[in-house]
Design an enzyme around this catalytic site. Structure first.
Site, PDB file in Angstrom:
ATOM      1  N   ASP A  39       0.836  -1.201   0.000  1.00 52.45           N
ATOM      2  CA  ASP A  39       0.000   0.000   0.000  1.00 52.45           C
ATOM      3  C   ASP A  39       0.870   1.249   0.000  1.00 52.45           C
ATOM      4  O   ASP A  39       2.030   1.212   0.438  1.00 52.45           O
ATOM      5  CB  ASP A  39      -0.894   0.024   1.239  1.00 52.45           C
ATOM      6  N   TYR A  67       7.172  -8.546   8.518  1.00 51.90           N
ATOM      7  CA  TYR A  67       6.845  -7.121   8.599  1.00 51.90           C
ATOM      8  C   TYR A  67       7.206  -6.572   9.979  1.00 51.90           C
ATOM      9  O   TYR A  67       7.136  -7.282  10.988  1.00 51.90           O
ATOM     10  CB  TYR A  67       5.339  -6.895   8.397  1.00 51.90           C
ATOM     11  N   ASP A  81      -6.325   1.424   8.818  1.00 54.31           N
ATOM     12  CA  ASP A  81      -4.992   2.008   8.941  1.00 54.31           C
ATOM     13  C   ASP A  81      -5.116   3.524   9.064  1.00 54.31           C
ATOM     14  O   ASP A  81      -6.223   4.082   9.069  1.00 54.31           O
ATOM     15  CB  ASP A  81      -4.082   1.605   7.771  1.00 54.31           C
ATOM     16  N   ARG A 180      -3.102  -5.098   8.514  1.00 58.20           N
ATOM     17  CA  ARG A 180      -4.173  -4.187   8.945  1.00 58.20           C
ATOM     18  C   ARG A 180      -5.283  -4.949   9.672  1.00 58.20           C
ATOM     19  O   ARG A 180      -5.858  -4.464  10.641  1.00 58.20           O
ATOM     20  CB  ARG A 180      -4.771  -3.464   7.741  1.00 58.20           C
TER      21      ARG A 180
END
Length: 311
Positions: A39, A67, A81, A180
């Site tokens: 994103d 991550y 988010d 998310r």
């Protein structure tokens, strides 16, 4: 421009396709694609294929990923988010009541093989249209849950403020896992809501962010990981003789006994077949003692300005 794989550190504020577009200009070829969208808010490792190496991206997409992220507990947003609009905010007392033990229990419940409902603003297609496009047009989208695996979900640091708790976390997960959604579900389990405020991808399979080039400083020719090296990171390599390389390149079968001692095959039963000149002949599969090329990999070709595999 030669064929190869690029490891790029995507900056915040641009799309993965923006990275592809810039790389196409730098490389002078349309034949650039990427594996695993990030994103605009997210930073970190984006893997690109240039020219014939775009065909290797198929084997990168499904790899596990790592991550580093920041989860803000105490509020929810429309996108799960920081880019979305605020929906609900918990009372400061409710947030401060979230104990270490409760957070640890919530994290544990989201670790392992779980069923996850993707964010409604994901790129998943619904009736042929992207979910995020439907949401932006005002439609309500409810996606089906899907199985994912969260191998590690570690809280690295906790920071408390008035009405919020920020958790810096490290997540290792299967392809298709939405960080998310982990933030959303952790906040929901605690009864105070949650969303993601930062996300950085640090690893995809064997490829690490430490080896990536910053986009602003990208030198495509100098940064290209040759096809043989990239494929050998994905699959056990097999060193071919010149004759074996020619035969496999022409679609002929080769006696596996002549390939020497082999490691266990990689995903899909594949090996990386490498010629003496370090050219990647292709990906081979061995069945009943006979090796055959499953995917041929042509020699580097001239730049194709007219088009080719894209993002």
């Amino acid at each position: 421009m030669s064929s190869g794989i690029l490891l790029v550190d995507k900056p915040q504020g641009i799309t993965s396709h923006d990275v592809v577009a810039r790389t196409r200009r730098l490389a002078g070829t349309r034949r650039v694609g990427h594996a695993g969208t990030l994103d605009p808010m997210a930073t970190g490792l984006l893997i690109l294929g240039v020219n014939a190496s775009t065909r290797l991206l198929t084997y990168v997409v499904g790899l596990d990923k790592e991550y580093l992220a920041t989860i803000r507990l105490g509020s929810t947003t429309t996108t799960d988010d920081a880019e979305g609009d605020l929906v609900n905010t918990a009372s400061p007392d409710a947030v401060s009541a979230a104990s270490e033990a409760a957070i640890a229990a919530g994290v544990h419940a989201l670790t392992g093989a779980i069923s996850q409902v993707p964010s409604s603003v994901s790129a998943i297609k619904v009736d042929g249209k992207r979910a995020y496009a439907l949401v932006r047009s005002g439609e309500e989208v409810v996606l089906k849950s899907r199985p994912v695996t969260v191998s590690s979900f570690d809280v690295l640091e906790r920071r408390d403020a008035a009405g919020t708790i920020d958790l810096d976390v490290r997540v290792v997960c299967s392809s298709g896992t939405y960080i998310r959604a982990l933030a959303r579900d952790l906040g929901s389990a605690l009864g105070i809501g949650g969303h993601l405020t930062a996300l950085r991808r640090t690893r995809i399979g064997p490829f690490d962010i430490a080896d990536a080039s910053r986009l602003a400083e990208l030198d495509v020719a100098a940064s290209l990981l040759p096809p043989a090296a990239a494929a050998s990171a994905l699959f056990p390599p097999v060193a071919l003789t010149e004759a074996q390389a020619v035969d496999l390149g022409h679609g002929k079968r080769v006696d596996a006994a002549g390939l020497g001692d082999l490691d266990e095959p990689g995903p899909d039963g594949l090996y990386a077949a490498v010629a003496p000149n370090n050219h990647l002949v292709g990906l081979l599969r061995i069945t009943d003692g006979v090796a055959k090329s499953a995917v041929n990999f042509p020699p580097d070709e001239a730049t194709d300005a007219a088009g080719g595999p894209g993002a």
